[in-house]
Write an enzyme that holds these catalytic residues in place. Structure first.
Site, PDB file in Angstrom:
ATOM      1  N   ARG A 225       0.859  -1.193   0.000  1.00 45.56           N
ATOM      2  CA  ARG A 225       0.000   0.000   0.000  1.00 45.56           C
ATOM      3  C   ARG A 225       0.897   1.246   0.000  1.00 45.56           C
ATOM      4  O   ARG A 225       1.998   1.235   0.589  1.00 45.56           O
ATOM      5  CB  ARG A 225      -0.897   0.031   1.242  1.00 45.56           C
ATOM      6  CG  ARG A 225      -2.115  -0.870   1.150  1.00 45.56           C
ATOM      7  CD  ARG A 225      -3.162  -0.395   0.140  1.00 45.56           C
ATOM      8  NE  ARG A 225      -4.341  -1.244   0.136  1.00 45.56           N
ATOM      9  CZ  ARG A 225      -4.577  -2.230  -0.731  1.00 45.56           C
ATOM     10  NH1 ARG A 225      -3.706  -2.514  -1.685  1.00 45.56           N
ATOM     11  NH2 ARG A 225      -5.707  -2.928  -0.667  1.00 45.56           N
ATOM     12  N   HIS A 273      -1.677   0.862  -9.727  1.00 37.02           N
ATOM     13  CA  HIS A 273      -2.368  -0.020  -8.778  1.00 37.02           C
ATOM     14  C   HIS A 273      -3.140  -1.130  -9.518  1.00 37.02           C
ATOM     15  O   HIS A 273      -4.347  -1.260  -9.347  1.00 37.02           O
ATOM     16  CB  HIS A 273      -3.316   0.773  -7.852  1.00 37.02           C
ATOM     17  CG  HIS A 273      -3.691   0.000  -6.612  1.00 37.02           C
ATOM     18  ND1 HIS A 273      -3.945   0.586  -5.400  1.00 37.02           N
ATOM     19  CD2 HIS A 273      -3.848  -1.341  -6.411  1.00 37.02           C
ATOM     20  CE1 HIS A 273      -4.255  -0.338  -4.511  1.00 37.02           C
ATOM     21  NE2 HIS A 273      -4.196  -1.527  -5.112  1.00 37.02           N
TER      22      HIS A 273
END
Ligand code: NAP
Ligand code: GLV
Length: 310
Positions: A225, A273
């Site tokens: 993340r 992502h």
């Protein structure tokens, strides 16, 4: 009949609903915010549902994170903590994630950006041999995805070690735990692969002091993340040569803002992502299986430990 409320970020849920109904046509799936009577919703399937929404369903029996990470759910201060939360643990996703790391480790090792720049100038430079034995990958996070990655890296002949909260026994892969274990692993790591969940313990973990524990000229790869990386520390480490290059799939702010300095930094490979997406033909079966399990009171698969946050 089981009533399912679904919300998949900013995407239309249509194809997800189709895949779920293909596995179990009896499911009544309603896309947020048109879910009808909230009292009748049994299961919520979510990716980036606005905070505060889940507490509107008083008879909820299960929350399914439509992702491996659950930070998007647990960061909701109103999350009803007594409701079980499950997440994606899917072999298709694990393979895809391992492919992202393998692709980028080899691109960085074999200086693909440099050879692409030579190609544009039609320069044939074949004078360099690559020492693959020099690669030692240290994986932060030896969970569902990290273990798959470790095994696949090992299978293509790379040295691998890993760090996790609890110790692991994996053939040919050294396992480290704790702060001292991390420092020891980093000493011998020149490709650091982060696959940690976003929890209070992992925020900002990829910082200057961590980079300095690695050999000079190492590489960083992060698909965990964005919050785990102190972005300005990476720029500093690239400037002083402590880190030679990076591959990032996740960022503090997503989409990466237009004026973010990383866009123009050619030492950093950027992907948006999508290192490993949920692949519905495979994941739908597991989602439906958990819905059946909650209905029949059987143990759930991919159950999140809400106390530790992953
Ligand atoms: P997981 O199975 O829960 O594994 C998490 C690993 O991190 C475990 O090995 C755990 O240790 C370790 N860990 C957690 N907190 C730690 C700490 N404080 N110190 C040391 N180790 C710690 O999760 P996963 O399925 O592998 O997924 C990992 C993460 O990848 C997700 O949470 C998500 O953020 C990210 N992800 C990104 C993408 C993408 O496309 N970029 C796609 C999927 C997932 P233990 O084994 O000891 O519990
Ligand atoms: C994606 O980031 C995931 O957590 O599955």
């Amino acid at each position: 009949m089981t009533n399912v409320m679904i919300k998949v970020g900013d995407e239309s849920a249509e194809s997800y609903i189709g895949a779920l109904k293909h596995v179990d046509p009896s499911l009544n799936i309603l896309e947020w915010p048109n879910y009808g009577n909230p009292d009748e919703i049994d299961v919520a399937m979510v990716w980036k549902l606005p905070h505060g929404e889940l507490r509107k369903f008083p008879n909820l029996k299960l929350v399914i994170s439509m992702a491996a990470g659950v930070d998007h759910v647990l960061s909701d201060p109103h999350y009803p903590k007594d409701i079980p939360l499950v997440r994606v643990t899917d072999p298709h996703m694990a393979r895809s994630m391992a492919h992202w790391f393998i692709m980028n480790i080899l691109q960085l090792h074999r200086e693909t950006a440099y050879y692409n720049s030579l190609r544009l100038k039609k320069i044939w430079a074949s004078d360099k041999a690559f020492d693959t034995d020099s690669i030692c990958v240290g994986i932060m996070g030896l969970g569902y995805l990290g273990v798959h990655l470790a095994t696949m890296l090992s299978n293509i002949g790379l040295r691998v070690q890993g760090w996790s909260r609890t110790s692991k026994k994996l053939e040919g892969i050294r396992s480290f735990t704790g702060d001292d274990g991390l420092a020891e692993m980093l000493k011998a790591t020149n490709y650091l692969a982060c696959l940690l969940p976003d929890t209070p313990a992992t925020k900002g973990i990829l910082d200057r002091s961590l980079f300095e524990k690695m050999p000079k000229g190492s590489f960083l790869l992060n698909a965990g993340r964005g919050n785990q990386l102190v972005e300005k520390d990476l720029t500093m480490a690239l400037d002083n040569g402590q880190i030679k290059g990076a591959a990032l799939d996740v960022f503090i702010e997503e989409p990466l803002p237009q004026n973010h300095p990383f866009w123009n930094d050619h030492r950093i490979i950027i992907t948006p992502h999508h290192a490993a997406e949920v692949f519905m033909p495979s994941a739908a079966k597991a989602f439906v299986e958990n819905i059946e399990r909650v209905r029949s009171g059987q143990p759930l698969k991919g159950l999140v430990n809400q106390k530790v946050g992953y």
